[in-house]
Design a protein around this motif. Structure first.
Motif, PDB file in Angstrom:
ATOM      1  N   PRO A 196      69.732  39.881  70.325  1.00  0.00           N
ATOM      2  CA  PRO A 196      68.895  39.642  71.508  1.00  0.00           C
ATOM      3  C   PRO A 196      68.202  40.903  72.021  1.00  0.00           C
ATOM      4  N   GLU A 197      68.848  42.055  71.893  1.00  0.00           N
ATOM      5  CA  GLU A 197      68.267  43.302  72.397  1.00  0.00           C
ATOM      6  C   GLU A 197      67.050  43.721  71.577  1.00  0.00           C
ATOM      7  N   ILE A 198      67.201  43.680  70.251  1.00  0.00           N
ATOM      8  CA  ILE A 198      66.071  44.127  69.422  1.00  0.00           C
ATOM      9  C   ILE A 198      64.961  43.079  69.397  1.00  0.00           C
ATOM     10  N   MET A 199      65.322  41.787  69.500  1.00  0.00           N
ATOM     11  CA  MET A 199      64.286  40.755  69.551  1.00  0.00           C
ATOM     12  C   MET A 199      63.447  40.910  70.806  1.00  0.00           C
ATOM     13  N   LYS A 200      64.082  41.171  71.936  1.00  0.00           N
ATOM     14  CA  LYS A 200      63.343  41.369  73.184  1.00  0.00           C
ATOM     15  C   LYS A 200      62.369  42.527  73.050  1.00  0.00           C
TER      16      LYS A 200
END
Length: 487
Positions: free
Chosen positions: A15-19
């Motif tokens: 979720p962090e890198i996708m954001k």
């Protein structure tokens, strides 16, 4: 008009890198809308054995594009990898991974001034990734390795077309056909046939172990390589190591109806939630996706900004100049956004479709499964291999039992153990396990049926435990089975 795609955040740092990546897309006004779907470890834990909800499956099949973060498959729960399942269920037959030297990412080769720019195309559906395995006895496990002519042709033709789009002049086929003469042999044979259609590309073949040695000594000599699934998996990770690791390895899984773009590195549970993960691999995968969808201007602008950012020495904690402070995930995205419109010193990429161009994410719904069969090939049954458990018998004793079950149409021609012939000739130094292969072949001039071959196995089962049966076939006059070692 914006195109809608499916997005799965993934597990761990996903979720962090996708954001971070989607923020870069938004800053560049990429004409996409996102429908977030539920996939990954939490959905395994919730009882979805496939790792995705029914709604997620329907959404992805409707939209045709999935952009996904790294996902974890729970260990020891008897479930299949969500990553492999997704690729196979939707027939994303070609896995493309691009590897190149990146300024700001120091490696042994960058220090030596040796540039790397190569693409691995890996068959993505077949091979041992079918996961078809059985314990024939308590001591003997077997797995089926499935290589098909249609599946090989799909990925090999994609590899040649990819080479043309990228302006490559060379494409190599890596294989182990010197040992796996039928499976890898079929893959190589298909490559050599399709290569005739692309005379402008220099085609060659190389044994995969020789390839690995050459990749770590002279990777600059390769442009593109196509491989079977398992070998391609190993070699693509090796190539990631040449350019800095999986954190710099984009991945595209291409199918005729659905395609998946993903980061192939792990979920990094040790740094999850800390906001320090490196989003480069997922960003590069997203750039591949944009290029595939026809958004080549956006793809070029974002890629140039990323290359410029790396070139300026901006880095997360897992790479780069340790004397220069690192940035967190969000800070890395901010740097790329601030550099939109910048061109790296070595020259920027241009807006071109060097992936298979797909003008939009939608596809035609198929009314039934596609079936591909090669027709017009004469088939002939010539015998049967019967795999048996006979741990208390020596080869000669097993041969005597097999001969008792013969009809006038057959001979017992060979017995092997772990692929090595132990009867009628062999060595007392060959160590045995409790599973044998007994080969029955028809006599010259005889015609036999499938029923007769099965009858032999059934009759033999009165003396020993029959574990498995394989028919011996000829196709177009060529044998479709291998000899034993020493036969």
């Amino acid at each position: 008009m914006k195109t809608k795609i499916a997005v799965a955040n993934g597990d761990g740092i996903g979720p962090e890198i996708m954001k971070a990546v989607l923020r870069v897309f938004e800053a560049n006004n990429v004409p996409l809308e996102y429908e977030f779907v539920e996939m990954g470890k939490s959905y395994f834990d919730a009882g979805h054995s496939t790792g995705m909800t029914t709604a997620a499956k329907e959404t992805i099949e409707n939209l045709g594009i999935l952009f996904k973060g790294p996902m974890e498959t729970p260990k020891g729960k008897g479930v299949k990898s969500i990553n492999v399942t997704a690729r196979k269920v939707w027939n994303t037959y070609a896995n493309q991974r691009d590897f190149r030297t990146l300024k700001g990412v120091e490696t042994v080769f960058s220090k030596a001034g040796i540039p790397i720019n190569l693409t691995i195309i890996r068959e993505n559906i077949e091979d041992t990734y079918g996961g078809i395995e059985h314990l024939l006895t308590y001591d003997v496990a077997v797995g089926r390795r499935i290589i098909t002519r249609p599946g090989s042709a799909q990925v090999i033709r994609y590899a040649f077309e990819m080479a043309k789009r990228k302006g490559y002049t060379k494409l190599a086929c890596a294989h182990k056909a010197n040992i796996m003469k039928l499976t890898d042999g079929l893959f190589l044979e298909t490559f050599l046939e399709i290569a005739k259609e692309y005379p402008e590309i220099q085609s060659s073949d190389i044994i995969v172990d020789d390839l690995c040695m050459k990749l770590v000594t002279q990777p600059q000599n390769f442009q593109a390589i196509v491989l079977t699934n398992l070998q391609g998996d190993i070699v693509s990770d090796l190539c990631a190591g040449l350019v800095g690791g999986l954190g710099f390895a984009p991945s595209a899984n291409i199918g005729d109806n659905i395609s998946i773009f993903e980061a192939v590195h792990g979920t990094a549970p040790d740094i999850t939630g800390k906001g320090i993960a490196n989003p480069t691999a997922l960003m590069l995968s997203g750039i591949l996706m944009l290029r595939y969808m026809g958004f080549t201007e956006n793809a070029a602008t974002i890629e140039n900004a990323l290359l410029y950012t790396l070139e300026q020495g901006v880095h997360t904690g897992d790479f780069g100049d340790k004397l220069k402070p690192s940035v967190d995930t969000s800070g890395f995205a901010d740097a790329v956004i601030s550099n939109l419109g910048m061109i790296p010193a070595d020259g920027g990429v241009v807006a071109q479709a060097n992936m298979q161009l797909k003008a939009n994410a939608h596809h035609h719904t198929l009314t039934k499964n596609k079936l591909t069969v090669t027709k017009g090939i004469k088939e002939e049954m010539v015998g049967v291999d019967v795999f048996v458990e006979a741990g208390n018998l020596q080869p000669a004793e097993l041969a005597a039992l097999a001969k008792k079950r013969l009809t006038d149409n057959f001979d017992v021609v060979m017995i092997s153990n772990r692929g090595t012939q132990v009867w009628p000739t062999g060595s007392i130094f060959t160590e045995l396990v409790n599973e044998y292969r007994v080969r029955f072949e028809k006599k010259a001039g005889k015609e036999v049926s499938q029923k007769e071959l099965l009858h032999i196995a059934a009759a033999f089962s009165e003396d020993v435990k029959v574990c498995s049966v394989e028919f011996l076939m000829k196709f177009g006059g060529k044998i479709g089975y291998t000899l034993a070692q020493g036969q």
